[in-house]
Design a protein around this motif. Structure first.
Motif, PDB file in Angstrom:
ATOM      1  N   SER A  14       8.784  60.120   3.667  1.00 14.42           N
ATOM      2  CA  SER A  14       7.624  60.041   2.771  1.00 14.42           C
ATOM      3  C   SER A  14       6.584  59.054   3.312  1.00 14.42           C
ATOM      4  O   SER A  14       6.934  57.963   3.761  1.00 14.42           O
ATOM      5  CB  SER A  14       8.104  59.579   1.388  1.00 14.42           C
ATOM      6  OG  SER A  14       7.013  59.119   0.625  1.00 14.42           O
ATOM      7  N   ASP A  15       5.324  59.434   3.264  1.00 16.39           N
ATOM      8  CA  ASP A  15       4.199  58.536   3.561  1.00 16.39           C
ATOM      9  C   ASP A  15       3.503  58.253   2.234  1.00 16.39           C
ATOM     10  O   ASP A  15       2.809  59.118   1.694  1.00 16.39           O
ATOM     11  CB  ASP A  15       3.247  59.220   4.549  1.00 16.39           C
ATOM     12  CG  ASP A  15       1.898  58.497   4.670  1.00 16.39           C
ATOM     13  OD1 ASP A  15       1.771  57.364   4.149  1.00 16.39           O
ATOM     14  OD2 ASP A  15       0.975  59.071   5.275  1.00 16.39           O
ATOM     15  N   VAL A 109       9.099  63.374  15.710  1.00 18.00           N
ATOM     16  CA  VAL A 109       8.298  62.205  15.331  1.00 18.00           C
ATOM     17  C   VAL A 109       8.979  60.906  15.793  1.00 18.00           C
ATOM     18  O   VAL A 109      10.148  60.680  15.494  1.00 18.00           O
ATOM     19  CB  VAL A 109       8.149  62.169  13.792  1.00 18.00           C
ATOM     20  CG1 VAL A 109       7.533  60.860  13.332  1.00 18.00           C
ATOM     21  CG2 VAL A 109       7.333  63.359  13.316  1.00 18.00           C
ATOM     22  N   HIS A 212      -4.817  61.129  10.850  1.00 20.71           N
ATOM     23  CA  HIS A 212      -3.481  60.752  10.380  1.00 20.71           C
ATOM     24  C   HIS A 212      -2.760  62.015   9.887  1.00 20.71           C
ATOM     25  O   HIS A 212      -3.256  62.702   8.997  1.00 20.71           O
ATOM     26  CB  HIS A 212      -3.650  59.756   9.227  1.00 20.71           C
ATOM     27  CG  HIS A 212      -2.376  59.167   8.718  1.00 20.71           C
ATOM     28  ND1 HIS A 212      -1.473  58.508   9.523  1.00 20.71           N
ATOM     29  CD2 HIS A 212      -1.852  59.129   7.474  1.00 20.71           C
ATOM     30  CE1 HIS A 212      -0.462  58.087   8.791  1.00 20.71           C
ATOM     31  NE2 HIS A 212      -0.661  58.458   7.543  1.00 20.71           N
ATOM     32  N   GLY A 213      -1.636  62.328  10.523  1.00 19.98           N
ATOM     33  CA  GLY A 213      -0.852  63.481  10.055  1.00 19.98           C
ATOM     34  C   GLY A 213      -1.199  64.801  10.723  1.00 19.98           C
ATOM     35  O   GLY A 213      -0.804  65.864  10.236  1.00 19.98           O
ATOM     36  N   ASP A 216       2.126  66.533  11.859  1.00 18.55           N
ATOM     37  CA  ASP A 216       2.902  67.021  10.703  1.00 18.55           C
ATOM     38  C   ASP A 216       2.253  68.292  10.154  1.00 18.55           C
ATOM     39  O   ASP A 216       2.924  69.265   9.814  1.00 18.55           O
ATOM     40  CB  ASP A 216       2.936  65.966   9.598  1.00 18.55           C
ATOM     41  CG  ASP A 216       3.231  64.587  10.129  1.00 18.55           C
ATOM     42  OD1 ASP A 216       4.380  64.149  10.037  1.00 18.55           O
ATOM     43  OD2 ASP A 216       2.316  63.960  10.669  1.00 18.55           O
TER      44      ASP A 216
END
Ligand SMILES: Nc1ncnc2c1ncn2[C@@H]1O[C@H](COP(=O)(O)OP(=O)(O)OP(=O)(O)O)[C@@H](O)[C@H]1O
Ligand SMILES: Cc1ncc(CO)c(N)n1
Length: 273
Positions: A14-15, A109, A212-213, A216
């Motif tokens: 989780s972020d 990751v 960012h991300g 993902d």
């Protein structure tokens, strides 16, 4: 008669900042019109400026999440993101061998954009030797590809060498992301498919720190498309187009490496392909 709605699974961390990790996966899978399920492996206290702390969940609750999903849902594709350490990687590998959740996308990751480790150094070999052989596709960025192959990547020819080495480890399809070649005016990713064919996916680099991300989001989109039954090549092409739109139509959230605009493709016919 109502049919089962297509379901996909994110196995990730989780972020809290909402831009990367499981939150990026959930937003992306939802945008691709696939029902998202989750196995939470770790929690980070994170924002667009960095990772303040991380906590890996006990393997018992990881096992129980897998069991709960297998008992009830009809998951057609899955992906891994942040897996934290050797114990968690092994727990995920064990469950992926036990249950069939369809094609597996491994986003290996290792380090967050701000430099914080999301995978312990000793877990890299376990990812390589135990997780990658289960993968339908792996999507390392440049530093991850270097760690997994021991190839020092200076240019595009090195990316092709690293992709071949990853296939030799047992990954069927490989996409090496070139997002980290800053200074280049293109962002080029190299794809090597199971049948030996290869191609480059190139888009003009967006001059922004709001990335960012990205990894993902790309791997979650590929997973959603595989769940729908798309071919690996089509899923990859759609993934690249989708992540590009989310970067290109940026939003201002936070003060550092800001998150992507996951709904950017809503009005685009192309990205709904
Ligand atoms: N500035 C940019 N402009 C356009 N495309 C980009 C940019 N940065 C990354 N990309 C694209 O985004 C995708 C993800 O690549 P990247 O190398 O950033 O992944 P990553 O390092 O795993 O991301 P993260 O760790 O933030 O999740 C690739 O398709 C890459 O080409
Ligand atoms: C939890 C988490 N997973 C993955 C990434 C990489 O984007 C991140 N920054 N945080």
């Amino acid at each position: 008669m109502m049919e089962q709605f297509v379901q996909a699974l994110s196995i990730a961390g989780s972020d809290s900042g909402g831009g990367a990790g499981m939150q990026a996966d959930l937003k992306t899978i939802q945008e691709r019109h696939v029902f998202a399920t989750t196995v939470l492996v770790a929690i980070t206290a994170q924002n667009t400026l960095g990772v303040n702390d991380a906590f890996a969940l006990p393997t018992k609750i990881i096992d129980e999440q897998f069991e709960a999903l297998a008992e009830d849902l009809a998951i057609k594709a899955c992906k891994t993101g942040m897996l934290a350490d050797v114990e968690r990687v092994r727990a995920v590998v064990k469950n992926l061998k036990k249950f069939d959740f369809g094609p597996l996308t491994v986003d290996p990751v290792m380090i967050a954009k701000g430099g914080a480790p999301l995978l312990s150094e000793d877990a890299i070999a376990v990812v390589k030797n135990e997780l990658l052989p289960l993968a339908t596709i792996a999507t390392p960025n440049l530093p991850e590809a270097e760690k997994l192959t021991d190839v020092s990547i200076e240019d595009e020819a090195d990316m092709e060498i690293a992709a071949k080495k990853l296939q030799a480890v047992g990954v069927k399809n490989v996409m090496i992301k070139g997002g980290h070649f800053v200074g280049d005016d293109q962002s080029s990713d190299f794809v090597l498919l199971e049948d030996g064919t290869s191609f480059w996916l190139t888009s003009p680099r967006v001059d922004t720190i709001r990335t960012h991300g990205t990894g993902d989001t790309l791997s979650a989109c590929i997973t959603a498309e595989l769940a729908k039954g798309k071919s690996v090549e089509d899923a990859i092409r759609i993934g690249k187009k989708y992540v590009d739109e989310t970067i290109r139509h940026g939003i201002i959230v936070g003060h550092g490496h800001g998150p992507l605009n996951h709904w950017a493709g809503r009005n685009s016919d192309e990205s709904n392909g």
